[in-house]
Write a protein that holds these residues in place. Structure first.
Motif, PDB file in Angstrom:
ATOM      1  N   GLN A 192     -29.030 -10.880   1.693  1.00  0.00           N
ATOM      2  CA  GLN A 192     -28.042  -8.835   1.569  1.00  0.00           C
ATOM      3  C   GLN A 192     -26.730  -9.581   1.196  1.00  0.00           C
ATOM      4  O   GLN A 192     -26.057 -10.698   0.874  1.00  0.00           O
ATOM      5  N   SER A 225     -24.514  -8.541   1.913  1.00  0.00           N
ATOM      6  CA  SER A 225     -23.126  -8.150   3.291  1.00  0.00           C
ATOM      7  C   SER A 225     -22.150  -8.974   3.283  1.00  0.00           C
ATOM      8  O   SER A 225     -21.114  -9.236   3.290  1.00  0.00           O
ATOM      9  N   GLN A 267     -18.274  -8.955   2.620  1.00  0.00           N
ATOM     10  CA  GLN A 267     -17.321  -8.216   3.893  1.00  0.00           C
ATOM     11  C   GLN A 267     -16.797  -9.641   3.920  1.00  0.00           C
ATOM     12  O   GLN A 267     -15.893  -9.204   4.716  1.00  0.00           O
ATOM     13  N   ARG A 287     -35.385 -12.339  -0.545  1.00  0.00           N
ATOM     14  CA  ARG A 287     -35.774 -11.868   0.858  1.00  0.00           C
ATOM     15  C   ARG A 287     -37.996 -12.879   0.264  1.00  0.00           C
ATOM     16  O   ARG A 287     -38.008 -12.351  -1.047  1.00  0.00           O
ATOM     17  N   GLN A 328     -28.105  -5.543  -4.884  1.00  0.00           N
ATOM     18  CA  GLN A 328     -27.441  -5.290  -4.207  1.00  0.00           C
ATOM     19  C   GLN A 328     -25.532  -5.080  -5.006  1.00  0.00           C
ATOM     20  O   GLN A 328     -25.555  -5.563  -4.831  1.00  0.00           O
ATOM     21  N   GLU A 387     -22.252  -4.118  -2.830  1.00  0.00           N
ATOM     22  CA  GLU A 387     -22.250  -3.696  -1.176  1.00  0.00           C
ATOM     23  C   GLU A 387     -20.077  -3.464  -1.439  1.00  0.00           C
ATOM     24  O   GLU A 387     -19.334  -3.840  -3.008  1.00  0.00           O
ATOM     25  N   PHE A 423     -27.474  -0.564  11.994  1.00  0.00           N
ATOM     26  CA  PHE A 423     -27.114  -1.681  11.203  1.00  0.00           C
ATOM     27  C   PHE A 423     -26.604  -2.683  12.191  1.00  0.00           C
ATOM     28  O   PHE A 423     -25.134  -2.689  12.902  1.00  0.00           O
ATOM     29  N   PHE A 429     -23.687  -5.034  11.252  1.00  0.00           N
ATOM     30  CA  PHE A 429     -22.930  -5.100  11.487  1.00  0.00           C
ATOM     31  C   PHE A 429     -21.866  -3.602  11.154  1.00  0.00           C
ATOM     32  O   PHE A 429     -20.626  -3.993  10.826  1.00  0.00           O
ATOM     33  N   THR A 430     -22.517  -2.514  11.081  1.00  0.00           N
ATOM     34  CA  THR A 430     -21.563  -1.754  11.279  1.00  0.00           C
ATOM     35  C   THR A 430     -21.706  -0.296  12.534  1.00  0.00           C
ATOM     36  O   THR A 430     -23.213  -0.110  13.438  1.00  0.00           O
ATOM     37  N   GLY A 462     -27.934   2.426   2.769  1.00  0.00           N
ATOM     38  CA  GLY A 462     -27.456   1.215   4.132  1.00  0.00           C
ATOM     39  C   GLY A 462     -25.612   2.302   4.036  1.00  0.00           C
ATOM     40  O   GLY A 462     -25.150   1.333   3.069  1.00  0.00           O
ATOM     41  N   ALA A 463     -25.153   2.572   4.848  1.00  0.00           N
ATOM     42  CA  ALA A 463     -23.921   2.374   5.706  1.00  0.00           C
ATOM     43  C   ALA A 463     -23.327   2.229   6.516  1.00  0.00           C
ATOM     44  O   ALA A 463     -24.014   2.640   7.051  1.00  0.00           O
ATOM     45  N   GLY A 464     -21.643   2.477   6.680  1.00  0.00           N
ATOM     46  CA  GLY A 464     -21.407   2.556   8.894  1.00  0.00           C
ATOM     47  C   GLY A 464     -19.984   2.406   8.283  1.00  0.00           C
ATOM     48  O   GLY A 464     -19.525   1.713   7.651  1.00  0.00           O
ATOM     49  N   ALA A 467     -18.381   0.357   5.612  1.00  0.00           N
ATOM     50  CA  ALA A 467     -19.174   0.112   4.168  1.00  0.00           C
ATOM     51  C   ALA A 467     -20.156   0.205   3.865  1.00  0.00           C
ATOM     52  O   ALA A 467     -20.799   1.001   4.356  1.00  0.00           O
ATOM     53  N   PHE A 468     -21.241  -0.205   2.767  1.00  0.00           N
ATOM     54  CA  PHE A 468     -21.866   0.458   2.228  1.00  0.00           C
ATOM     55  C   PHE A 468     -23.348  -1.025   1.574  1.00  0.00           C
ATOM     56  O   PHE A 468     -22.054  -1.983   0.813  1.00  0.00           O
ATOM     57  N   GLY A 469     -24.203  -0.755   1.188  1.00  0.00           N
ATOM     58  CA  GLY A 469     -24.962  -1.409   0.644  1.00  0.00           C
ATOM     59  C   GLY A 469     -26.082  -0.454   0.050  1.00  0.00           C
ATOM     60  O   GLY A 469     -26.789  -0.331   0.761  1.00  0.00           O
TER      61      GLY A 469
END
Ligand code: DAH
Length: 341
Positions: A172, A174, A177, A198, A212, A214, A252, A254-255, A286-288, A309-311
């Motif tokens: 990812q 992420s 970050q 992956r 992705q 980020e 997620f 990390f959020t 995805g975010a948070g 953050a979002f991805g």
């Protein structure tokens, strides 16, 4: 004899003057002046002349030889010049000729979408970051609050380089970050697009390598409302004004809280169709809010600072924008496909 020489003079001078090639000129030289040539033929008859006439004719003959030789030499020079001239003309560059058209390529459709998104975030003061695709599991997982037991860490999910699972192809974007928070001073606004990997089998919607983007924003007083407003703005810019969004709770590591952002299907307006697989909604990202543990791990006090953050997956976005039905088309570089954009 004098007449014969006069005739030879006239005929040879004219023939030489008309000779159009070096070869022909050489033939004429042999014909007139060669050992078996016409002048020699005339001189053979000298024996029949009187003693007084002989030197006079001899002198005339020498003069004639010299004149024919001179004519041949002048013609040779003239032909040489003409030859050179023709050659120069043939080899000359005509700068007024229209140039051959260069076939320029163009940007890949996926990069068109990426550039569009970069532009939106650059306009909001974000910095574009490039980061390593070969990553430490510490950055890809641990510092993102994904401990040993996290399913994404499994060997069947991730490309590891080492037996101890320490070095891997990032799964990812992420970890960017963490890199951003460790190296940037606050406030932080970064956008980090790039490749991720992956262990997925290739099919119409999966590839072991994909892209992705980020996004991360950390400052004092950042809230979920900022996240929603920012992402709604991005969605409107990409999918058009009035696009309906839905922030659906998710998880997620990390959020906290975490969500997924869906857009209402632009094809069917939410009723359900093949494009949205009957759901009425299409998942975009995805975010948070950045988990306090993640902030603290990067030396940022979660009591003072907060962040979101979002991805998002770039291929899926490009597929949506250009109505591409098979992910593989994006990577195959088939010109018949690429020329359409
Ligand atoms: N990294 C997540 C994934 O690959 C996507 C993601 C979710 C990124 C939430 C984020 C985030 O920054 O806050 O599925």
């Amino acid at each position: 004899m004098k007449d014969m020489m006069q005739k030879l003079r006239e005929a040879s001078i004219e023939a030489v003057a008309r000779a159009e090639s070096m070869e022909l000129l050489e033939e004429l030289r042999v014909r007139y002046l060669g050992k078996k040539g016409e002048l020699t033929g005339i001189l053979r008859q000298m024996g029949a002349l009187s003693a007084e006439e002989r030197p006079v004719m001899g002198q005339l003959a020498n003069q004639l030889r010299a004149d024919i030789e001179g004519a041949i030499e002048r013609r040779r020079q003239r032909l040489g010049e003409a030859l050179l001239e023709r050659k120069l003309q043939q080899e000359a560059l005509d700068v007024t000729m229209p140039a051959k058209a260069v076939r320029l390529g163009h940007k890949h459709p996926m990069y068109n979408v990426l550039d569009q998104i970069k532009e939106i975030f650059i306009g909001m003061g974000f910095e574009i970051l490039d980061g390593p695709e070969v990553e430490l599991s510490e950055y890809n997982f641990d510092k993102l609050n994904s401990d040993e037991g996290h399913p994404a860490r499994d060997w069947t999910d991730t490309f590891y380089f080492t037996e101890d699972s320490r070095i891997l192809l990032r799964t990812q974007t992420s970890p960017m970050q963490i890199h951003a928070m460790e190296t940037r001073s606050l406030p932080i606004r970064v956008l980090a697009p790039g490749r991720v990997y992956r262990k997925d089998e290739v099919d119409a919607t999966h590839s072991p390598m994909f892209h992705q983007i980020e996004g991360l924003f950390v400052d004092k007083g950042v809230t979920m409302a900022d996240l929603k407003a920012t992402l709604n703005l991005v969605v409107e810019k990409i999918y058009g004004k009035g696009t309906v969004t839905r922030f659906r709770p998710h998880h997620f590591p990390f959020t906290e809280p975490s969500c997924e952002l869906d857009i209402q299907c632009h094809k069917c307006g939410g009723k359900g169709c093949p494009t949205c697989k009957g759901q009425g909604w299409i998942e975009v990202l995805g975010a948070g809010m950045v988990h306090p543990k993640v902030l603290a791990g990067c030396g940022i006090d979660p009591e003072v600072y907060s962040g979101w953050a979002f991805g998002m997956g770039l291929e899926r976005l490009a597929m949506g924008e250009y109505k591409i039905t098979d992910l593989r088309l994006i990577f195959e570089n088939d010109e018949r496909f690429l020329q359409q954009f």
